[in-house]
Design a protein around this motif. Structure first.
Motif, short mmCIF file in Angstrom:
data_model
loop_
_atom_site.label_atom_id
_atom_site.label_comp_id
_atom_site.label_asym_id
_atom_site.label_seq_id
_atom_site.Cartn_x
_atom_site.Cartn_y
_atom_site.Cartn_z
N GLN A 143 58.48 3.44 64.87
CA GLN A 143 57.55 4.39 64.23
C GLN A 143 57.52 5.70 64.99
O GLN A 143 57.57 6.78 64.40
CB GLN A 143 56.16 3.78 64.15
N THR A 174 60.62 7.65 64.26
CA THR A 174 60.58 8.24 62.92
C THR A 174 59.72 9.50 62.89
O THR A 174 60.13 10.53 62.36
CB THR A 174 60.04 7.21 61.90
N THR A 175 58.54 9.44 63.49
CA THR A 175 57.65 10.60 63.46
C THR A 175 58.15 11.73 64.35
O THR A 175 57.75 12.88 64.16
CB THR A 175 56.22 10.21 63.88
N GLN A 233 63.06 12.35 58.22
CA GLN A 233 62.36 11.10 58.46
C GLN A 233 62.80 10.00 57.49
O GLN A 233 62.87 8.83 57.86
CB GLN A 233 60.85 11.30 58.39
N ALA A 242 65.66 8.18 58.86
CA ALA A 242 65.24 7.22 59.88
C ALA A 242 64.78 5.92 59.24
O ALA A 242 65.09 4.83 59.74
CB ALA A 242 64.13 7.82 60.75
N VAL A 243 64.05 6.03 58.13
CA VAL A 243 63.59 4.82 57.44
C VAL A 243 64.78 4.03 56.89
O VAL A 243 64.79 2.80 56.97
CB VAL A 243 62.58 5.17 56.32
N GLY A 260 57.57 3.71 57.39
CA GLY A 260 57.65 5.02 56.76
C GLY A 260 56.30 5.51 56.28
O GLY A 260 55.93 6.67 56.52
#
Length: 155
Positions: free
Chosen positions: A6, A9-10, A17, A20-21, A39
């Motif tokens: 997480q 991703t952020t 992003q 990334a998910v 996500g």
């Protein structure tokens, strides 16, 4: 591990992003349900997070299925003993078939492993792909929506 994914991703620009998910959801045991939730929690619109997670999980599952199909075509059946998890999966496969294992198998093992195992048991590659995609979409939708509802309750 989920917090690290997480945070990763952020840390990316918002426009990246969703990539990334996709990458996160391709990881066995994270899959579409974990990727969608990560996500949504990271602040990505739920529809984008769910779609990206489904895409990542489907790509990963396809690699496993096509690899297992290729290997099965080249290797003759052997009478080797199945591991306890593969025995459990084989019993599920014999009882519920491809649809049942695809929809419920993620409670036991990741979709990548269950899909490859079903192909190795002799299931049709196309049937496995079809049912796994349905399962991946359902699991991603359920967990993505639950994450979105949880976030909205916290606000």
């Amino acid at each position: 591990m989920i917090e690290a994914l997480q945070d990763w991703t952020t840390s990316l620009p918002p426009a990246l992003q969703w990539l990334a998910v996709i990458a996160i959801a391709a990881i066995p045991f994270v899959e579409s349900y974990g990727g969608a939730a990560i996500g949504v929690i990271a602040g990505i619109h739920p529809a984008v997070a769910i779609a990206a997670a489904v895409i990542g999980n489907v790509i990963s599952m396809l690699v496993f299925v096509l690899s297992a199909h290729g290997i099965r075509g080249k290797v003759k059946k052997s009478d080797q003993e199945l591991s306890p998890k593969r025995q459990k999966l084989k019993r599920m496969f014999d009882r519920f078939g491809v649809p049942g294992v695809s929809l419920l198998g993620q409670l036991v093992l990741p979709s990548q492993i269950t899909s490859a195992a079903m192909v190795s048991f002799g299931a049709s590659k196309n049937a496995v792909i079809f049912w796994q995609i349905i399962s991946i979409i359902i699991w991603g939708l359920v967990f993505g929506v639950l994450a979105a509802l949880g976030i909205s309750l916290l606000r």
